[in-house]
Design a protein around this motif. Structure first.
Motif, PDB file in Angstrom:
ATOM      1  N   LEU A  37      11.327   5.334   3.101  1.00 27.81           N
ATOM      2  CA  LEU A  37      10.369   4.422   3.164  1.00 27.81           C
ATOM      3  C   LEU A  37      10.462   2.965   3.848  1.00 27.81           C
ATOM      4  O   LEU A  37       9.734   2.580   4.553  1.00 27.81           O
TER       5      LEU A  37
ATOM      6  N   VAL B 196       0.858  -1.220   0.043  1.00 24.80           N
ATOM      7  CA  VAL B 196      -0.109   0.015  -0.025  1.00 24.80           C
ATOM      8  C   VAL B 196       0.838   1.242   0.040  1.00 24.80           C
ATOM      9  O   VAL B 196       0.635   2.139  -0.860  1.00 24.80           O
ATOM     10  N   PRO B 197       1.851   1.444   1.010  1.00 24.13           N
ATOM     11  CA  PRO B 197       2.568   2.598   0.849  1.00 24.13           C
ATOM     12  C   PRO B 197       3.619   2.541  -0.274  1.00 24.13           C
ATOM     13  O   PRO B 197       3.647   3.729  -0.754  1.00 24.13           O
ATOM     14  N   TYR B 198       4.162   1.543  -0.756  1.00 24.01           N
ATOM     15  CA  TYR B 198       5.062   1.563  -1.810  1.00 24.01           C
ATOM     16  C   TYR B 198       4.551   1.759  -3.146  1.00 24.01           C
ATOM     17  O   TYR B 198       4.934   2.416  -3.933  1.00 24.01           O
TER      18      TYR B 198
ATOM     19  N   SER C 140      12.913   6.462  -1.207  1.00 26.88           N
ATOM     20  CA  SER C 140      12.961   4.997  -1.213  1.00 26.88           C
ATOM     21  C   SER C 140      13.636   4.508   0.113  1.00 26.88           C
ATOM     22  O   SER C 140      13.018   3.773   0.675  1.00 26.88           O
TER      23      SER C 140
ATOM     24  N   LEU D 109       9.331   0.868   6.956  1.00 30.96           N
ATOM     25  CA  LEU D 109       8.745  -0.343   6.701  1.00 30.96           C
ATOM     26  C   LEU D 109       9.645  -1.581   7.476  1.00 30.96           C
ATOM     27  O   LEU D 109       9.117  -2.334   8.021  1.00 30.96           O
TER      28      LEU D 109
ATOM     29  N   LEU E   1       3.643   0.669  14.240  1.00 35.18           N
ATOM     30  CA  LEU E   1       3.948   2.143  13.735  1.00 35.18           C
ATOM     31  C   LEU E   1       4.388   2.907  14.630  1.00 35.18           C
ATOM     32  O   LEU E   1       5.499   3.584  14.492  1.00 35.18           O
TER      33      LEU E   1
ATOM     34  N   SER F 206       5.909  -2.512  -7.113  1.00 39.36           N
ATOM     35  CA  SER F 206       5.504  -2.547  -5.797  1.00 39.36           C
ATOM     36  C   SER F 206       5.168  -4.017  -5.228  1.00 39.36           C
ATOM     37  O   SER F 206       5.315  -4.046  -4.371  1.00 39.36           O
TER      38      SER F 206
ATOM     39  N   PHE G  41       1.736   3.713  -3.486  1.00 41.06           N
ATOM     40  CA  PHE G  41       1.620   4.988  -3.496  1.00 41.06           C
ATOM     41  C   PHE G  41       2.963   5.894  -3.742  1.00 41.06           C
ATOM     42  O   PHE G  41       2.809   7.038  -4.386  1.00 41.06           O
ATOM     43  N   TYR G  42       4.124   5.417  -3.145  1.00 39.90           N
ATOM     44  CA  TYR G  42       5.108   6.181  -3.577  1.00 39.90           C
ATOM     45  C   TYR G  42       5.664   6.077  -5.033  1.00 39.90           C
ATOM     46  O   TYR G  42       5.883   7.169  -5.466  1.00 39.90           O
TER      47      TYR G  42
END
Length: 271
Positions: free
Chosen positions: A81, A40-42, A78, A85, A108, A233, A44-45
């Motif tokens: 992020l 999900v975050p990757y 990168s 993670l 988190l 991703s 988006f990135y």
């Protein structure tokens, strides 16, 4: 005459097979969770950051340094992020292994609290490992093993900037076993990456055309299909958790060997 000298205690084994088996068992048992936390975050990135930058790049074959700024921007973001993670997945893997559930919220919070030490110590550890590899491959692997559990030490023990020393302490006597684990995981990741490159990238980008001048390099970024970012991703989400779960389980096992208790006891630091 009876020998009254006590036999030396046998050194407990780290258990390469145990760590690898536990890693893949945990990975596949909770695959949707691990995959989603990275994907999900990757994605988006990739869509929000990487794709717009690539679309704006004008490649100049005569000046290979023309787009250094954009490259450093992408690489830097990168890295940030992946560090975040990394902390989240390590925390999740140990709590799941201890039967406490994923505890995503705690993961988190731990990642945010330990982000700066992980970032700065990661740079130090990376430089030290690189120097070791430049000297010879074996010293690099040894340094990598020595520093292998510094992230769990930050996330769980709030070791902060003393985490490298804590990792040195925990891994003492078990570094070559850790090297064995690392090598197995490197081979697995290499195979997956090689398949991705061979099957996907070479079918999308005509490298031969670039080399002989029949393909305009400026058209590469603009013509890259949107789904390639999603696929990249997905590959990252598929591979990244494996090594991080392993580092969490190695940390838990070293704590069990050297300090007693069970994996679940590690979570008491949050109580």
């Amino acid at each position: 005459m009876t020998d009254t000298n006590p036999s030396p205690a046998m050194k407990a084994e780290l258990g390469i097979g145990r760590i690898l088996g536990g890693t893949f068992s945990l990975y596949f048992k909770h695959f949707p969770l691990f995959f989603g936390v990275v994907f999900v975050p990757y994605v988006f990135y990739m869509i929000v950051v990487v794709d717009p930058v690539n679309q704006s790049v004008t490649l100049d074959p005569t000046n290979p340094f023309a787009n250094v700024g954009q490259s450093f921007l992408i690489a830097g973001l990168s890295m940030l992020l992946i560090i975040f993670l990394q902390a989240v997945i390590v925390r999740m893997s140990i709590s799941l292994n201890g039967g406490q559930g994923a505890q995503l919220g705690a993961a988190l919070r731990g990642a945010l609290a330990g982000f700066l030490p992980i970032l700065l110590l990661g740079i130090v550890a990376g430089i030290a490992t690189m120097v070791g590899f430049f000297l010879l491959v074996v010293p690099g692997l040894y340094i990598l093993a020595l520093l292998y559990v510094y992230v769990p030490a930050i996330v769980f023990e709030k070791a902060g900037f003393s985490a490298l020393g804590r990792s040195e302490e925990l891994t003492k006597g078990y570094r070559w076993a850790i090297v064995g684990i690392v090598l197995v995981l490197v081979v697995i990741n290499w195979v997956i990456s090689a398949i991705y490159t061979a099957v996907v990238v070479t079918t999308v980008v005509d490298f031969s055309g670039i080399m002989d001048g029949t393909v305009d390099p400026n058209a590469i970024a603009a013509s890259t299909p949107w789904w390639l970012n999603i696929l990249a991703s997905a590959v990252q989400a598929f591979t990244l958790p494996i090594g991080l779960i392993a580092s969490g389980l190695v940390y838990a096992r070293l704590r069990e060997i050297k300090e007693g208790g069970s994996t679940g006891d590690l979570l008491k630091v949050f109580e």
